[in-house]
Design an enzyme around this catalytic site. Structure first.
Site, PDB file in Angstrom:
ATOM      1  N   HIS A  33       0.739  -1.351  -0.188  1.00 29.86           N
ATOM      2  CA  HIS A  33      -0.017  -0.063  -0.095  1.00 29.86           C
ATOM      3  C   HIS A  33       0.921   1.271   0.119  1.00 29.86           C
ATOM      4  O   HIS A  33       0.335   2.289   0.158  1.00 29.86           O
ATOM      5  CB  HIS A  33      -0.993  -0.072   1.400  1.00 29.86           C
ATOM      6  CG  HIS A  33      -2.108  -0.819   0.901  1.00 29.86           C
ATOM      7  ND1 HIS A  33      -3.312  -0.723   0.721  1.00 29.86           N
ATOM      8  CD2 HIS A  33      -2.261  -2.340   1.153  1.00 29.86           C
ATOM      9  CE1 HIS A  33      -4.138  -1.591   0.506  1.00 29.86           C
ATOM     10  NE2 HIS A  33      -3.273  -2.879   0.982  1.00 29.86           N
ATOM     11  N   THR A  34       2.169   1.167  -0.100  1.00 29.40           N
ATOM     12  CA  THR A  34       3.202   2.288  -0.435  1.00 29.40           C
ATOM     13  C   THR A  34       2.978   2.867  -1.679  1.00 29.40           C
ATOM     14  O   THR A  34       3.292   4.100  -1.733  1.00 29.40           O
ATOM     15  CB  THR A  34       4.703   1.727   0.132  1.00 29.40           C
ATOM     16  OG1 THR A  34       4.801   0.478  -0.908  1.00 29.40           O
ATOM     17  CG2 THR A  34       4.613   1.563   1.406  1.00 29.40           C
ATOM     18  N   GLY A 125      -7.313 -13.895  -7.572  1.00 34.09           N
ATOM     19  CA  GLY A 125      -7.816 -13.687  -6.284  1.00 34.09           C
ATOM     20  C   GLY A 125      -6.864 -13.992  -5.310  1.00 34.09           C
ATOM     21  O   GLY A 125      -7.100 -13.664  -4.108  1.00 34.09           O
ATOM     22  N   SER A 131      -4.656  -9.586 -12.734  1.00 32.37           N
ATOM     23  CA  SER A 131      -5.282  -8.547 -13.819  1.00 32.37           C
ATOM     24  C   SER A 131      -4.090  -7.931 -14.251  1.00 32.37           C
ATOM     25  O   SER A 131      -4.257  -7.580 -15.226  1.00 32.37           O
ATOM     26  CB  SER A 131      -6.092  -7.641 -12.946  1.00 32.37           C
ATOM     27  OG  SER A 131      -5.366  -6.845 -11.727  1.00 32.37           O
ATOM     28  N   ASP A 175       1.974  -3.265  -9.577  1.00 32.09           N
ATOM     29  CA  ASP A 175       1.807  -4.445 -10.333  1.00 32.09           C
ATOM     30  C   ASP A 175       2.169  -4.379 -11.787  1.00 32.09           C
ATOM     31  O   ASP A 175       2.954  -5.559 -12.214  1.00 32.09           O
ATOM     32  CB  ASP A 175       0.494  -4.611 -10.169  1.00 32.09           C
ATOM     33  CG  ASP A 175      -0.041  -4.957  -8.873  1.00 32.09           C
ATOM     34  OD1 ASP A 175       0.729  -4.976  -7.993  1.00 32.09           O
ATOM     35  OD2 ASP A 175      -1.346  -5.032  -8.448  1.00 32.09           O
TER      36      ASP A 175
END
Length: 384
Positions: A33-34, A125, A131, A175
């Site tokens: 989450h950085t 997932g 994705s 990603d």
């Protein structure tokens, strides 16, 4: 027709493809989450890939089908009518890339249509970014086949723009960068503000280590509330602290942050600020001491996500706890959280035993059986 894992391009479209592109999923070694806080991340591309078999059409239709589409069939859109408002389902990951290229300034006026068939062995997932693998394979293929001339960092930005604005998931650029820039037995040290990327030798193979992925089979969805709520907390924290992004705070600023912020927002901020520091420490430790010395950093990362960012779930905590108890060098949840996978850095000789112990612990707790497998750092997106 019903499409399944045995179906091929020729089965769906009635003729053979002319080219194949592929792009890998990714594991984030550390830095969770950085990315959307302009911070630092250390992911690597994995040896699980999404393939895109493609043939060029003579018209302007972009048609896609997939081995994992439960409804089967072909989804299509004209290159003259690309609009996120009319996109839905998994095909948005492909159509959205074409739209994003056009929206960001690429001239598609002379582009020909394409038939595209997607297959993948990246688990969906699991927090391994299936994705982004689709997006990056499509982006590289479109860039080549339409002769757009974009470099890989630019294609990573296209992938993120599509995911944010077509798919509707408020993710960062990690990603796509990992999927496009990865290299064997190496991680991608990415500055998410400047987008400067450096390939860092992991040294796992030489140290006799492997990375065990423990997919909890608890599914998550980033476009839903938990991820967006964490991002909103980070933005509130940054604005209250008077900085453009949490990247601009140091660990030494946390005392002041605790005075200014409510408890929940402070804990969200503390995770990001300390996680950025852990990424920098991990890169330095890999270079100076090697991979066996990073275990404690991985563990502290998990504790921070569990306690401060509150994105773990009991299954992830159990996987980490058992792996560490059984002798893993380090372990942590990976990915956006609320399900997905944990990772453990383990000795090659111990991987079977540790994986069996994790599975047994899940059975004893009454949880759905995890899927446990090894991944290796691999090359990024390519024309196969």
């Amino acid at each position: 027709m019903t499409i399944d894992q045995q179906t091929t391009f020729a089965d769906v479209f009635g003729y053979d493809p002319t080219v194949r592109y592929s792009a890998p999923g990714r594991v984030n070694l550390i830095g969770e989450h950085t990315d959307y806080n302009d911070g630092f991340v250390l992911p690597f591309a994995i040896d699980r890939r999404t393939t895109a078999d493609i043939a060029v059409r003579e018209d302007r239709l972009l048609r896609v089908a997939s081995a994992f589409d439960p409804d089967g069939g072909i989804h299509e859109v004209s290159l003259d009518a690309l609009d996120p408002a009319t996109m839905n389902g998994w095909s948005t990951y492909v159509f959205g890339i074409a739209w994003a290229l056009q929206d960001r300034g690429s001239d598609l006026s002379r582009a020909t249509g394409l038939d595209v068939f997607i297959d993948s062995d990246v688990p969906v997932g699991a927090g391994l970014s299936s994705s982004a693998a689709i997006e990056c394979g499509a982006a590289l293929a479109f860039n080549d086949l339409w002769d757009l001339g974009l470099d890989r960092p630019a294609l990573a930005r296209i992938g993120q723009f599509s995911e944010n604005n077509a798919v509707g998931a408020p993710t960062g650029i990690m990603d796509q960068s990992a999927s496009l820039l990865g290299a064997a037995d190496s991680a991608v040290f990415l500055d998410c503000r400047s987008l400067d990327a450096e390939v860092v030798d992991l040294g796992f193979a030489a140290a006799g280590l492997e990375l065990l992925v423990m997919d909890t089979n608890v599914e998550h969805a980033h476009a839903t509330g938990g991820y967006a709520a964490r991002r909103a907390s980070c933005e509130l924290g940054a604005s209250t602290m008077g900085v453009p992004a949490l990247r601009d705070l140091a660990v030494s600023d946390l005392h002041r942050a605790e005075e200014l912020l409510d408890d929940e927002t402070f804990r969200r901020v503390r995770h990001i600020v300390t996680e950025d520091q852990r990424v920098l420490d991990t890169v330095r430790t890999l270079r100076e001491q090697g991979p066996r010395a990073i275990g404690e950093l991985l563990v502290r990362s998990h504790e921070s996500m569990r306690d401060d960012f509150e994105i773990s779930v009991p299954q992830l905590d159990l996987a980490v706890e058992v792996a560490l108890r059984e002798g893993a060098v380090g372990a942590r949840m990976t990915g956006g959280g609320f399900g997905g996978a944990a990772i453990a850095l383990v000795d090659q000789a111990e991987r079977e035993r540790i994986g069996t112990a994790v599975s047994a612990a899940f059975a004893e707790a009454g949880y759905t059986a995890p899927t446990v497998f090894v991944v290796h750092a691999a090359a990024g997106a390519r024309r196969d």
